[in-house]
Design an enzyme around this catalytic site. Structure first.
Site, PDB file in Angstrom:
ATOM      1  CD  GLU A   1      -2.579   1.428   0.269  1.00 37.66           C
ATOM      2  OE1 GLU A   1      -3.529   0.732  -0.160  1.00 37.66           O
ATOM      3  OE2 GLU A   1      -2.641   2.384  -0.558  1.00 37.66           O
TER       4      GLU A   1
ATOM      5  CB  ILE B   1     -19.264  11.847 -14.815  1.00 37.84           C
ATOM      6  CG1 ILE B   1     -17.792  12.130 -14.902  1.00 37.84           C
ATOM      7  CG2 ILE B   1     -20.100  13.265 -14.777  1.00 37.84           C
ATOM      8  CD1 ILE B   1     -17.327  12.538 -16.009  1.00 37.84           C
TER       9      ILE B   1
ATOM     10  CB  ALA C   1     -17.354  -1.366  -0.352  1.00 38.49           C
TER      11      ALA C   1
ATOM     12  CG  LEU D   1      -3.167  -0.340   6.216  1.00 33.30           C
ATOM     13  CD1 LEU D   1      -3.192  -1.721   6.945  1.00 33.30           C
ATOM     14  CD2 LEU D   1      -2.380  -0.665   4.850  1.00 33.30           C
TER      15      LEU D   1
ATOM     16  CG  HIS E   1     -48.014  -4.242  13.553  1.00 37.01           C
ATOM     17  ND1 HIS E   1     -48.149  -3.599  12.512  1.00 37.01           N
ATOM     18  CD2 HIS E   1     -48.865  -3.815  14.387  1.00 37.01           C
ATOM     19  CE1 HIS E   1     -48.980  -2.439  12.539  1.00 37.01           C
ATOM     20  NE2 HIS E   1     -49.359  -2.721  14.114  1.00 37.01           N
TER      21      HIS E   1
HETATM   22  P1  NAI Z   1     -21.918   6.435 -11.786  1.00 35.91           P
HETATM   23  O1  NAI Z   1     -21.664   5.644 -12.874  1.00 35.91           O
HETATM   24  O2  NAI Z   1     -22.770   5.602 -10.940  1.00 35.91           O
HETATM   25  O3  NAI Z   1     -22.965   7.522 -11.997  1.00 35.91           O
HETATM   26  C1  NAI Z   1     -22.366   8.798 -12.887  1.00 35.91           C
HETATM   27  C2  NAI Z   1     -23.697   9.237 -13.531  1.00 35.91           C
HETATM   28  O4  NAI Z   1     -23.084  10.509 -14.170  1.00 35.91           O
HETATM   29  C3  NAI Z   1     -24.560   8.371 -14.516  1.00 35.91           C
HETATM   30  O5  NAI Z   1     -25.725   8.453 -14.358  1.00 35.91           O
HETATM   31  C4  NAI Z   1     -24.123   9.092 -15.918  1.00 35.91           C
HETATM   32  O6  NAI Z   1     -25.127   8.810 -16.664  1.00 35.91           O
HETATM   33  C5  NAI Z   1     -23.800  10.492 -15.447  1.00 35.91           C
HETATM   34  N1  NAI Z   1     -22.917  11.194 -16.422  1.00 35.91           N
HETATM   35  C6  NAI Z   1     -21.834  10.881 -16.941  1.00 35.91           C
HETATM   36  N2  NAI Z   1     -21.270  11.769 -17.638  1.00 35.91           N
HETATM   37  C7  NAI Z   1     -22.116  13.022 -17.671  1.00 35.91           C
HETATM   38  C8  NAI Z   1     -22.187  14.043 -18.069  1.00 35.91           C
HETATM   39  N3  NAI Z   1     -21.294  14.664 -18.951  1.00 35.91           N
HETATM   40  N4  NAI Z   1     -22.950  15.039 -17.654  1.00 35.91           N
HETATM   41  C9  NAI Z   1     -24.024  14.731 -16.765  1.00 35.91           C
HETATM   42  N5  NAI Z   1     -24.165  13.429 -16.342  1.00 35.91           N
HETATM   43  C10 NAI Z   1     -23.123  12.419 -16.561  1.00 35.91           C
HETATM   44  O7  NAI Z   1     -20.885   6.942 -11.006  1.00 35.91           O
HETATM   45  P2  NAI Z   1     -20.740   7.562  -9.544  1.00 35.91           P
HETATM   46  O8  NAI Z   1     -22.105   8.165  -9.152  1.00 35.91           O
HETATM   47  O9  NAI Z   1     -19.645   8.593  -9.656  1.00 35.91           O
HETATM   48  O10 NAI Z   1     -20.396   6.496  -8.824  1.00 35.91           O
HETATM   49  C11 NAI Z   1     -18.988   5.568  -9.066  1.00 35.91           C
HETATM   50  C12 NAI Z   1     -19.118   4.289  -8.406  1.00 35.91           C
HETATM   51  O11 NAI Z   1     -19.111   4.504  -7.256  1.00 35.91           O
HETATM   52  C13 NAI Z   1     -20.330   3.694  -8.879  1.00 35.91           C
HETATM   53  O12 NAI Z   1     -20.275   2.494  -9.367  1.00 35.91           O
HETATM   54  C14 NAI Z   1     -21.019   3.741  -7.625  1.00 35.91           C
HETATM   55  O13 NAI Z   1     -22.337   2.762  -7.492  1.00 35.91           O
HETATM   56  C15 NAI Z   1     -20.069   3.575  -6.634  1.00 35.91           C
HETATM   57  N6  NAI Z   1     -20.931   4.131  -5.309  1.00 35.91           N
HETATM   58  C16 NAI Z   1     -21.449   3.499  -4.557  1.00 35.91           C
HETATM   59  C17 NAI Z   1     -22.309   4.101  -3.388  1.00 35.91           C
HETATM   60  C18 NAI Z   1     -22.876   3.303  -2.603  1.00 35.91           C
HETATM   61  O14 NAI Z   1     -23.126   2.046  -2.852  1.00 35.91           O
HETATM   62  N7  NAI Z   1     -23.867   3.957  -1.756  1.00 35.91           N
HETATM   63  C19 NAI Z   1     -21.858   5.378  -3.033  1.00 35.91           C
HETATM   64  C20 NAI Z   1     -21.024   6.027  -4.066  1.00 35.91           C
HETATM   65  C21 NAI Z   1     -20.584   5.446  -5.187  1.00 35.91           C
END
Ligand code: NAI
Length: 460
Positions: free
Chosen positions: A34, A263, A314, A39, A438
């Protein structure tokens, strides 16, 4: 000469440390490389944990603002330095926990930047270290739009987590999990928020009803959302940021204190020597793996966000890490079923889903039945003062549940039951026969299945 280690893992995030922990448990000599001082990787240091800590403070602010609904006189403002201190305290505690666990399991931590060598082996800050198996778990980093750079006002989630102030206004680009969570957080802390999404709906990968409901809920919260927006320019003018975009054929401009770009995330592979070592990359730069998470080079594996698998989450990384450690130890582990992994977004209202959407199930050739249970019919949800719904998708004629899609109070916890339902291929009648406590929010899941089994209780 014998290899120094059985397993060398590059990256101590959730994918890497879970591989190391399980491999050590199975009797392997393990080292974890790392380069960060601490970590934990994205999840602990820059992702899941710090964001959810901030969202907990945001939830308290929401509760204070709505306290009168519950007959309590309360008022207050967010104290950003105290909110950040809470965030840091939670992160520190969990980093300490995982660091201690890694030590207890006898895993060597090699501090430095690793490069893959044929063998396989690694070069860590100039030193060669040999191993029987190497696992790449270097994770992902936020992507930026072409030509856009991070400034004081144009930021990604990395900068947002350690920002020095609460913005008075924010433009959030992207309505995936990161964009929805930060838009929600900023709004709860009092900011004016504009949310721009390129695709036609918010949470575009979720079931269309969920996508419509989050748009409605955000509108009610005063978040201005523009789906179908095409961002043309982001300009940091020193005292503000101007974002120009096109939506519905109209050119628009919004000025705010900050612009958060959310994005998506790209793989971290730079300087890792993967191509020189012959490891094939996917066209978007993720490491290509087969269903067993093997790369094309023998004894080199990849797990977590850097691997070209369907979900960057994760809990997916944990699962992949465990599977690879067990495979290295000679156990037979089936390919992971990515469809039935829960997806969770911690905005207000929360979103959670597992399995297929109704549209995906139809595309896959299923004849689909759905039930829609409104949280307003559930006593506990009324006490919390939240709406939303549970939508269950099953095969017509009493067949198995194919997907569960929820929006509303605590659905990121409720999804665990839905995960069991879809993974065990339960049919609605079986779930309907199970007794839910409930008053509880879990009744929404029970009653949705009662409805799908043809015997609704509190719904028409
Ligand atoms: P994402 O890929 O989930 O969402 C990005 C969004 O940005 C999409 O809806 C896309 O259509 C939009 N986009 C792309 N280019 C664009 C543009 N030029 N203008 C406007 N919109 C645009 O990516 P995100 O939200 O950054 O997350 C990254 C990763 O991290 C994902 O796989 C996500 O599932 C994960 N993550 C999970 C979380 C959770 O489980 N609670 C929390 C945060 C992230």
């Amino acid at each position: 000469m014998a290899d120094a280690y059985d397993v060398l893992v590059v990256g101590a995030g959730t994918g890497g440390y879970s591989t190391a922990l399980r491999a050590a448990q199975l009797g392997k000599r393990v080292a974890l490389v790392e380069r960060d001082d601490r970590l934990g990787g994205t999840c602990l240091l820059r992702g899941c944990i710090p964001t959810k800590a901030l969202l907990q403070s945001a939830a308290v602010m929401d509760t204070v603002n709505r306290a009168q609904e519950w007959g309590i006189k309360a008022s207050g403002d967010p104290d950003w330095s105290a909110v950040r201190a809470f965030e840091d305290k939670i992160v520190d505690k969990l980093v300490k926990g995982v660091t201690g666990l890694i030590k207890t399991r006898g895993i060597t931590v090699l501090k430095g930047t690793a490069k893959l060598l044929p063998g396989p082996a690694l070069e860590v800050d100039g030193q060669r270290v040999d191993a029987t198996d190497v696992v790449i778990a270097t994770g992902s980093a936020p992507r930026l739009l072409p030509g856009v750079e991070v400034t004081d006002r144009v930021i990604t989630s990395d900068e947002a987590l350690a920002y020095d102030r609460i913005p008075g206004s924010a433009v959030v680009i992207g309505a995936g999990a990161v964009g929805l969570e930060f838009a929600s957080l900023y709004r709860s802390l009092g900011a004016e928020v504009t949310l721009l999404e390129a695709l036609p709906g918010l949470a575009p990968l979720e079931d269309e009803d969920v996508s419509a409901e989050i748009a409605k809920a955000f509108r009610r919260r005063g978040i201005k959302a523009s789906p179908g927006a095409s961002v043309k320019d982001i300009a940091d003018t020193d005292d503000a940021v101007d974002v120009t975009f096109e939506a519905d054929g109209k050119a628009e401009r919004v000025t705010a204190d900050i612009c958060l770009v959310a994005i998506g995330r790209g793989p971290v592979t730079e300087g890792l020597g993967l191509e020189d070592a012959g490891v094939a990359l996917h066209e978007k730069g993720f490491v290509s793996v087969d269903g067993q998470l093997r790369t094309n080079v023998e004894h080199v594996w990849a797990v977590g966000d850097v691997a070209n698998t369907p979900l960057q989450l994760a809990h997916v990384a944990f699962t992949e890490g465990y599977a690879v450690a067990e495979r290295i130890a000679g156990e037979t582990v089936p390919d992971i079923d990515y469809v039935n992994i829960p997806r969770v977004t911690y905005c207000t209202p929360e979103i959670a889903s597992v399995g297929l959407t109704a549209a995906q199930a139809k595309d896959a050739g299923s004849k689909v039945a759905t039930a829609h249970l409104d949280f307003r019919g559930i006593g506990k949800a009324n006490m919390l003062g939240e709406g939303g719904f549970v939508k269950v998708v099953s095969e017509q004629g009493g067949g198995p549940v194919l997907g569960v899609h929820m929006i509303g109070p605590h659905v990121t916890d409720l999804i665990a039951e839905a995960m069991l339902i879809t993974n065990w291929e339960a049919v609605p009648a079986e779930v309907a026969a199970l007794i839910h406590p409930h008053p509880s929010l879990s009744e929404a899941i029970g009653e949705a299945h009662l409805a799908l089994a043809g015997k609704p209780l509190h719904t028409a």
